[in-house]
Write a protein that holds these residues in place. Structure first.
Motif, mmCIF file in Angstrom:
data_model
loop_
_atom_site.group_PDB
_atom_site.id
_atom_site.type_symbol
_atom_site.label_atom_id
_atom_site.label_comp_id
_atom_site.label_asym_id
_atom_site.label_seq_id
_atom_site.Cartn_x
_atom_site.Cartn_y
_atom_site.Cartn_z
ATOM 1 N N ARG A 260 40.525 62.233 87.177
ATOM 2 C CA ARG A 260 40.792 63.523 86.889
ATOM 3 C C ARG A 260 39.468 64.177 87.349
ATOM 4 O O ARG A 260 38.414 63.932 87.262
ATOM 5 N N ILE A 261 39.667 65.406 87.810
ATOM 6 C CA ILE A 261 38.898 66.473 88.247
ATOM 7 C C ILE A 261 38.907 67.341 87.532
ATOM 8 O O ILE A 261 40.094 68.204 87.103
ATOM 9 N N CYS A 263 37.949 71.642 87.297
ATOM 10 C CA CYS A 263 37.464 72.842 88.210
ATOM 11 C C CYS A 263 36.919 73.690 87.019
ATOM 12 O O CYS A 263 37.538 74.298 86.326
ATOM 13 N N PRO A 279 43.029 74.964 91.894
ATOM 14 C CA PRO A 279 42.937 73.648 91.276
ATOM 15 C C PRO A 279 44.696 72.943 91.397
ATOM 16 O O PRO A 279 44.665 71.837 91.790
ATOM 17 N N LYS A 280 45.584 74.027 91.281
ATOM 18 C CA LYS A 280 47.019 73.234 91.445
ATOM 19 C C LYS A 280 47.304 72.799 92.754
ATOM 20 O O LYS A 280 48.010 71.732 92.914
ATOM 21 N N LEU A 282 45.034 72.021 95.017
ATOM 22 C CA LEU A 282 44.027 70.824 95.400
ATOM 23 C C LEU A 282 44.789 69.584 94.948
ATOM 24 O O LEU A 282 44.850 68.718 95.563
ATOM 25 N N GLU A 283 45.344 69.766 93.509
ATOM 26 C CA GLU A 283 45.905 68.419 92.940
ATOM 27 C C GLU A 283 47.090 68.026 93.745
ATOM 28 O O GLU A 283 47.363 66.804 94.129
ATOM 29 N N GLU A 296 44.740 64.145 88.661
ATOM 30 C CA GLU A 296 45.033 65.281 87.910
ATOM 31 C C GLU A 296 43.606 66.074 88.084
ATOM 32 O O GLU A 296 42.608 65.714 88.370
ATOM 33 N N VAL A 297 44.206 67.478 88.461
ATOM 34 C CA VAL A 297 43.051 68.662 88.779
ATOM 35 C C VAL A 297 43.216 69.632 87.363
ATOM 36 O O VAL A 297 44.199 70.037 87.397
ATOM 37 N N ASN A 299 42.405 73.085 85.592
ATOM 38 C CA ASN A 299 41.840 74.319 85.935
ATOM 39 C C ASN A 299 41.171 74.891 84.853
ATOM 40 O O ASN A 299 41.908 75.423 83.708
ATOM 41 N N PRO A 322 36.350 63.727 82.636
ATOM 42 C CA PRO A 322 36.570 63.764 84.228
ATOM 43 C C PRO A 322 35.859 62.936 84.706
ATOM 44 O O PRO A 322 34.821 62.288 84.490
#
Length: 507
Positions: A260-261, A263, A279-280, A282-283, A296-297, A299, A322
Motif C-alpha cells: 500500500r502506497i 500519497c 494516485p489512481k 499510478l496504481e 493499492e495507492v 489518494n 502504508p
C-alpha cells in the motif's frame, strides 16, 4: 539668480520628471493589466467569456537537460525502520489527559528532540524562567503575528504552577479562545507553555458551515461518503470514501499481501477526474508493471493542505498501514503560509512599495527577502516538516519518497501564457499578498533545491517531477495544477522512478 535658487529649481524640475515618469509607469502597468484581463484569450476562457477552442494549440515542451538531477536515487533497503520513544508516535483522538502526560516529558528531552516534539505534535512552546521571561521557543513560528503570540502566552499565564491559562484572540468579528497548558517543571524550575494553535483554528472554522458544504473542516477534511459534491473551487466536484478521501474505500487492517502506497499533498495530489487522479493512474501503472501483485495507492490529497496540517493528520495516514508515503507538497506553504509571513515582516521601504502597481507587478522580486533567507525559511518550514513526517513514518516502519514541485518553465513561455499565469497567481494569492508567476517559479526552484538537500542527507528517493513536466499550458492549467495530460505525465514519471525502488519489496 544665485546658486541656491538655481539648485532648488533644478531639483524641483528633476523631482517633477521623476514623479511624471513614475506616474507614467503606474498608469502604463495598470492599463496593461486591464488590457490583458479583457483581451488575453486564455483569461477570457477562464472567465467564461469565451468558449475554449477544440485544439488550443499549446506547444509540446522539450526536454531541459541542464535541469537533470544526478545522484539522488535510493534503494529500498537504504532506508530502514528506526526505533523511537513512545512520545514520538502520532496517535488518533488523544484525550486531554494523554496530551498532558506527553507534554510533561518535554523538559527532560534533548534540544534536538524538543524541536522534533514541538513540530510533530504541532505545539508552540514557550519556556519561562523564574523571572517570568521567555527564554526559548519551539515549534512553527514562521507565521503572521508571530511576535504577538508570545503576548498570548504572557497574558494567559496566571501562575508559576502547573495550570491552564486562557486568552481570547478577537478582532474583525473573530473570537478564538486559546487554552494554553502551563507545566511547572520541578527538574529545572521553569514553566513550559504549550499551545496547539493550528488545531484551535481548524476547530473554529469548522463551526457554522452550511449543510451543503462538502467540508467537515474547510481545507482539511472532506465529509465522508460524498457523491459528486461541489467543492466551491471553480468547477471542482469530488466523491469521497468512508475516510473522507477521494478514491475507493480502504480496508483497515490492511489485508495480507497488499503493498500500500499513501500519497499526501494538497490540491495538486487531489486534482483530476474521479478515475484520473495521479494516485489512481499510478496504481494502474504499477499493477500493470507488477502483474499478480496486490498494489493499492491511496489518494490522501486535500485542497488547501499545508505541511503543518499534514502533521495533524499524520496518525490518520499511518492508520492505513502504508508501506510507502509519497509526498508532493509545498505550494500552499509558499503561497498561504510564507507569503503572509514575508509580507508581515517587510521593511518600511517595502511597505511603501506595496502601493505601487508597477513595483508589485514588474519588480515583484524586490518585495521578498534575499534568496538565502527564502531558502532558510523554506528549509525551516516545508522541508523541516517533511523531515518530521519522514522520521515519524520511519518509526512506524514506513518509507518516504519526496517529489519535486513542477511549475511552468518561465523562460520558454509566450507572452500570452505569462500574462495568464500572472492573472491566475493574483487570484490564488488574493488576500494574502502578491506574488507574480515568475517569482513563484523561482520560489519553487529554491524549494526543490532544499528538498534535494534533504534527500541527499537522509538517503531518500527524490523524484524530479519538475524536470519531466516542463513548458507552459500544454501540461499546466495554472502555476501548479495540471491538465489531464499533465496528471498522466506526472503519474508516469513517479511510476518510472518507483518501479526499481519498490521491486525488492514485491519479490
Amino acid at each position: 539668480m544665485n546658486f541656491l535658487t538655481r539648485a532648488t529649481a533644478y531639483g524641483l524640475i528633476c523631482l517633477a520628471w521623476i514623479i511624471a515618469v513614475w506616474l507614467a509607469l503606474e498608469a502604463g502597468t495598470s492599463a496593461y493589466l486591464w488590457w490583458t484581463v479583457n483581451h488575453n484569450e486564455y483569461i477570457l476562457v477562464d472567465r467564461g467569456l469565451k468558449s475554449p477552442p477544440k485544439d488550443p494549440g499549446f506547444p509540446l515542451p522539450g526536454a531541459h537537460p541542464t535541469r537533470r538531477t544526478a545522484n539522488l536515487s535510493a534503494g529500498w533497503f537504504d532506508t530502514q525502520p528506526m526505533p523511537g520513544p513512545d512520545w514520538a508516535i502520532p496517535r488518533l483522538n488523544e484525550d486531554e489527559a494523554a496530551v498532558e502526560k506527553r507534554r510533561v516529558i518535554f523538559p527532560s528531552l534533548s534540544e534536538s528532540d524538543r524541536h522534533y516534539f514541538a513540530a510533530l505534535h504541532n505545539d508552540l512552546v514557550c519556556v519561562f524562567d523564574r523571572n517570568g521571561m521567555i527564554t526559548q521557543r519551539y515549534g512553527h513560528w514562521l507565521r503572521e503575528g508571530h511576535d504577538n503570540i508570545e503576548t498570548f502566552f504572557r497574558n494567559a499565564k496566571t501562575s508559576t504552577e502547573t495550570h491552564y491559562g486562557e486568552y481570547h484572540l478577537t478582532g474583525g468579528g473573530f473570537d478564538l479562545l486559546m487554552r494554553i497548558f502551563f507545566y511547572a517543571s520541578p527538574a529545572d524550575s521553569k514553566l513550559y507553555g504549550f499551545l496547539n494553535i493550528e488545531s484551535l483554528l481548524l476547530d473554529h472554522f469548522s463551526h457554522d458551515l452550511p449543510e451543503s458544504s462538502p467540508w467537515e473542516i474547510p481545507f482539511f477534511r472532506y465529509k465522508k461518503n460524498l457523491r459528486d459534491a461541489y467543492t466551491g473551487l471553480g468547477t471542482h466536484h469530488v466523491s469521497t470514501n468512508h475516510f473522507g478521501y477521494r478514491g475507493a474505500d480502504v480496508s483497515i487492517p490492511k489485508p495480507a499481501g497488499v503493498f500500500r502506497i499513501v500519497c499526501i499533498g494538497g490540491s495538486t495530489t487531489e486534482e483530476g477526474e474521479e478515475n484520473a487522479t495521479y494516485p489512481k493512474l499510478l496504481e494502474n501503472r504499477l499493477r500493470s508493471d507488477f502483474p499478480g501483485k496486490a498494489i493499492e495507492v491511496v489518494n490522501c490529497g486535500v485542497s488547501g493542505m499545508t505541511t503543518v496540517r499534514h502533521l495533524l493528520k499524520l496518525a490518520e495516514y499511518l492508520q492505513f498501514e502504508p508501506d510507502l508515503l509519497i509526498v508532493y507538497e509545498g505550494v500552499n506553504d509558499i503561497c498561504h503560509e510564507l507569503l503572509v509571513y514575508w509580507k508581515y515582516n517587510r521593511t518600511f521601504i517595502q511597505r511603501l512599495m506595496e502601493y505601487s502597481v508597477f513595483v508589485e507587478n514588474v519588480l515583484n522580486r524586490w518585495m521578498f527577502p534575499a534568496d538565502e533567507a527564502i531558502y532558510h525559511d523554506l528549509s525551516s518550514l516545508t522541508v523541516a516538516h517533511i523531515d518530521v513526517i519522514r522520521r515519524a513514518a520511519a518509526q512506524a516502519g514506513v518509507r518516504t519518497v519526496v517529489c519535486g514541485l513542477a511549475s511552468p518553465d518561465w523562460p520558454v513561455l509566450s507572452r500570452a501564457e505569462r500574462d495568464y499565469l500572472d492573472y491566475r497567481m493574483r487570484g490564488f494569492c488574493a488576500g494574502k499578498g502578491h506574488m507574480t508567476a515568475h517569482v513563484y517559479h523561482h520560489m519553487a526552484a529554491l524549494l526543490n533545491s532544499a528538498l534535494k538537500d534533504l534527500c541527499r542527507r537522509e538517503k531518500l528517493l527524490y523524484i524530479p517531477v519538475e524536470e519531466e513536466i516542463t513548458g507552459g499550458l500544454y501540461f499546466f492549467s495554472d502555476n501548479c495544477h495540471l491538465r489531464p495530460n499533465g496528471i498522466a505525465r506526472k503519474a508516469g514519471v513517479i511510476a518510472d522512478a518507483l518501479r526499481p525502488y519498490i521491486e525488492p519489496a514485491l519479490k
